[in-house]
Structure formats: structure tokens, C-alpha cells
Design a protein around this motif. Sequence first.
Motif, short mmCIF file in Angstrom:
data_model
loop_
_atom_site.label_atom_id
_atom_site.label_comp_id
_atom_site.label_asym_id
_atom_site.label_seq_id
_atom_site.Cartn_x
_atom_site.Cartn_y
_atom_site.Cartn_z
N TRP A 69 12.01 -13.83 4.15
CA TRP A 69 11.62 -12.46 4.49
C TRP A 69 10.15 -12.20 4.19
CZ3 TRP A 69 15.31 -9.18 6.62
CH2 TRP A 69 16.61 -9.71 6.64
N ARG A 70 9.54 -11.35 5.04
CA ARG A 70 8.16 -10.94 4.84
C ARG A 70 8.07 -9.43 5.06
NH1 ARG A 70 8.54 -15.58 3.78
NH2 ARG A 70 7.06 -17.28 4.18
N MET A 71 7.24 -8.77 4.26
CA MET A 71 7.00 -7.35 4.46
C MET A 71 5.87 -7.17 5.46
SD MET A 71 6.24 -4.33 1.67
CE MET A 71 7.92 -4.36 1.04
N LEU A 72 6.11 -6.32 6.47
CA LEU A 72 5.09 -5.98 7.44
C LEU A 72 4.79 -4.49 7.31
CD1 LEU A 72 6.29 -8.17 10.45
CD2 LEU A 72 4.45 -8.66 8.83
N VAL A 73 4.30 -3.86 8.36
CA VAL A 73 3.90 -2.46 8.24
C VAL A 73 5.09 -1.54 8.00
CG1 VAL A 73 3.93 -2.11 10.75
CG2 VAL A 73 2.54 -0.61 9.30
N SER A 74 6.26 -1.90 8.51
CA SER A 74 7.46 -1.09 8.26
C SER A 74 8.62 -2.01 7.92
CB SER A 74 7.81 -0.23 9.48
OG SER A 74 8.10 -1.03 10.60
N GLY A 75 8.97 -2.06 6.67
CA GLY A 75 10.14 -2.80 6.24
C GLY A 75 9.91 -4.28 6.02
N ILE A 76 11.00 -4.97 5.68
CA ILE A 76 10.97 -6.42 5.52
C ILE A 76 11.67 -7.06 6.71
CG2 ILE A 76 10.75 -6.43 3.02
CD1 ILE A 76 13.75 -6.88 2.80
N HIS A 77 11.16 -8.21 7.12
CA HIS A 77 11.57 -8.82 8.39
C HIS A 77 11.88 -10.29 8.18
CE1 HIS A 77 9.98 -5.39 10.92
NE2 HIS A 77 9.38 -5.17 9.75
N ALA A 78 12.83 -10.78 8.97
CA ALA A 78 13.15 -12.20 8.99
C ALA A 78 13.45 -12.61 10.43
CB ALA A 78 14.35 -12.51 8.10
N GLY A 121 6.60 -16.76 12.83
CA GLY A 121 6.47 -15.99 14.05
C GLY A 121 6.58 -14.50 13.87
N LEU A 122 6.67 -14.02 12.64
CA LEU A 122 6.86 -12.60 12.40
C LEU A 122 5.56 -11.82 12.58
CD1 LEU A 122 9.09 -12.77 9.20
CD2 LEU A 122 9.84 -12.19 11.53
N GLN A 123 5.64 -10.70 13.30
CA GLN A 123 4.49 -9.83 13.43
C GLN A 123 4.94 -8.47 13.94
OE1 GLN A 123 1.66 -11.25 16.35
NE2 GLN A 123 3.20 -11.55 17.91
N GLN A 124 4.12 -7.45 13.72
CA GLN A 124 4.32 -6.13 14.29
C GLN A 124 3.01 -5.65 14.88
OE1 GLN A 124 6.40 -4.00 10.87
NE2 GLN A 124 7.46 -3.12 12.61
N LEU A 125 3.12 -4.78 15.87
CA LEU A 125 1.94 -4.30 16.58
C LEU A 125 1.83 -2.79 16.45
CD1 LEU A 125 -0.42 -4.98 18.56
CD2 LEU A 125 1.20 -4.51 20.42
N GLU A 126 0.62 -2.32 16.12
CA GLU A 126 0.29 -0.90 16.17
C GLU A 126 -0.91 -0.70 17.09
OE1 GLU A 126 1.61 1.26 12.06
OE2 GLU A 126 -0.41 0.44 12.14
N CYS A 167 -7.75 -5.74 14.90
CA CYS A 167 -7.63 -6.11 13.49
C CYS A 167 -6.37 -6.93 13.24
CB CYS A 167 -7.58 -4.86 12.61
SG CYS A 167 -9.09 -3.86 12.66
N VAL A 168 -6.50 -7.90 12.38
CA VAL A 168 -5.35 -8.58 11.79
C VAL A 168 -5.11 -7.92 10.45
CG1 VAL A 168 -4.51 -10.74 10.81
CG2 VAL A 168 -5.69 -10.76 13.01
N CYS A 169 -3.89 -7.44 10.21
CA CYS A 169 -3.56 -6.69 9.01
C CYS A 169 -2.36 -7.33 8.31
CB CYS A 169 -3.19 -5.24 9.36
SG CYS A 169 -4.36 -4.39 10.43
N THR A 170 -2.27 -7.09 7.00
CA THR A 170 -1.11 -7.55 6.25
C THR A 170 -0.73 -6.50 5.21
OG1 THR A 170 -0.21 -9.28 4.82
CG2 THR A 170 -2.56 -8.82 4.64
N ALA A 171 0.56 -6.45 4.91
CA ALA A 171 1.04 -5.54 3.87
C ALA A 171 0.77 -6.09 2.48
CB ALA A 171 2.54 -5.28 4.04
N GLY A 215 1.24 -12.15 4.90
CA GLY A 215 0.02 -12.54 4.20
C GLY A 215 -0.28 -14.02 4.29
N ASP A 216 0.78 -14.84 4.31
CA ASP A 216 0.55 -16.28 4.37
C ASP A 216 0.23 -16.78 5.78
OD1 ASP A 216 3.07 -15.90 5.44
OD2 ASP A 216 4.12 -17.20 4.02
N GLN A 217 0.17 -15.86 6.75
CA GLN A 217 -0.16 -16.24 8.12
C GLN A 217 -1.52 -15.69 8.57
OE1 GLN A 217 1.72 -18.33 9.99
NE2 GLN A 217 2.97 -18.53 8.13
N VAL A 218 -2.20 -14.95 7.70
CA VAL A 218 -3.46 -14.32 8.09
C VAL A 218 -4.50 -15.35 8.51
CG1 VAL A 218 -5.45 -13.02 7.23
CG2 VAL A 218 -3.14 -12.20 6.75
#
Length: 218
Positions: free
Chosen positions: A22-31, A106-111, A211-215, A173-176
Motif C-alpha cells: 500500500w501507498r498513500m497518495l493524495v486521497s487515501g491509501i492505494h494498492a 503503477g500507482l498514481q492519482q491525477l489532479e 508537477c510530480v507530487c507525493t504524500a 514517494g519511492d517512485q518520484v
Amino acid sequence: MSDATSDRVTYDDVAAVGLDDWRMLVSGIHARFSTGSFAAGVRLVDAIGAAADEADHHPDVTLTYPRVDVALISHDVGRVTDRDLALARRISEIAVEQGVASDPSGLQQLELGLDSPDEAAVLPFWRDLLAFGGSVEEGGISDPHGRLPAVWFQDSGSEEPRQRWHLDVWVPGDQVQARIDAVVAGGGRLVAEYPEHSFWVLEDAQGNRSCVCTAQGR
């Protein structure tokens, strides 16, 4: 740690409790789980649904070929809590039991970010055009159903020439660094770094910036 009434769970909290899928992104944790087939994905989703009903806490699940994406957040408080961590752990256990591996790379979110000298003048237009209803948050609007990217408004001077739209691409964060390296290798340029604020500004060959962003660290 956190519950529904205490401090929010952070990026580092997720790593500290050993939730490697699991990784935390802009909204919630994702897998993301690589099922390899649609039938295997259906079996995984069925088991996740049963575990969610048992916990009375329900994730957002996307089934496609050949993967299953899962997102967890406590909607009643608008952030990640211990309830999410507990269900995330159970979902990871189910994936192991079914022989399904995770793929956090492969996890990412877009704003979408709109540079504007007057947020109030344009916010209703975009809210109504995108049918986001009354879901207005501080500095932006979001799809109440979670289907479309959130839109936020960045204050800009009225005289300063600005690129109007830019993308905020949220990655673990480990994919930035890997994402930045890929952009630069593809002809992009790293314009500015703000690791203390967890974002990096890149531009294409024509000067369009995103921008590339991380939580992590937020």
C-alpha cells in the motif's frame, strides 16, 4: 496510531506498520494487485467484498484485466484511519492466500490545477460543467463519486503571463525519482525542486509545466 477521532495516519505510518502493498497518495491509501486474468480478479474482488462487509468498512475497488486496484479512506472523517490500515492488512492477506502479487510501482492519482487570479470568478463554472454538484473544498472541487480528477485553483497574478492548466501527478514517494528520470529521458526538464513541500516542477520542450507530487512528508 490513529482512529476516527485522533491524529491522521501519515505516509510514514503506513510504511511503519508493514503495509508493503500500500501507498498513500493524495486521497487515501492505494494498492494494485496483478491478477493475470479476469477470473482471478473476480475471485479477489469477491473475497475483498466479504472482508469489507465483515469489517463494515468498504474500499473503492476497480476490476480490470489483468489487475485489481483498491483505495481506502474513512469517508466519514475524510482521511485515513486505523480502520483503513486494518482492512488493508486483511486485503493483503487475501491476496497472498490467492497467490496474487501486488504492484505498487503503477500507482498514481491525477489532479488538475488551474492558475487563476480570481478563484471565486471561475469555480462555479468548472463545478457545474463537470457536474461536481456542491462538492466545493478549500481551494478546489472534487467529484463526489471519485470518477474524475479533482480540480484546484492556484492563485496567480493578473498581470503575470501563466500557463493556465497544469497537471499534478501524485505518485508514491519511492517512485518520484523514477518518474522524474523518465520525463527527463523523454525530453522534459526538471525546472524546480521543492522536496520540503513534496513536489517537483517539470516542463516539456515547449515550456508547458506540470508537477510530480507525493504524500510522503506532508
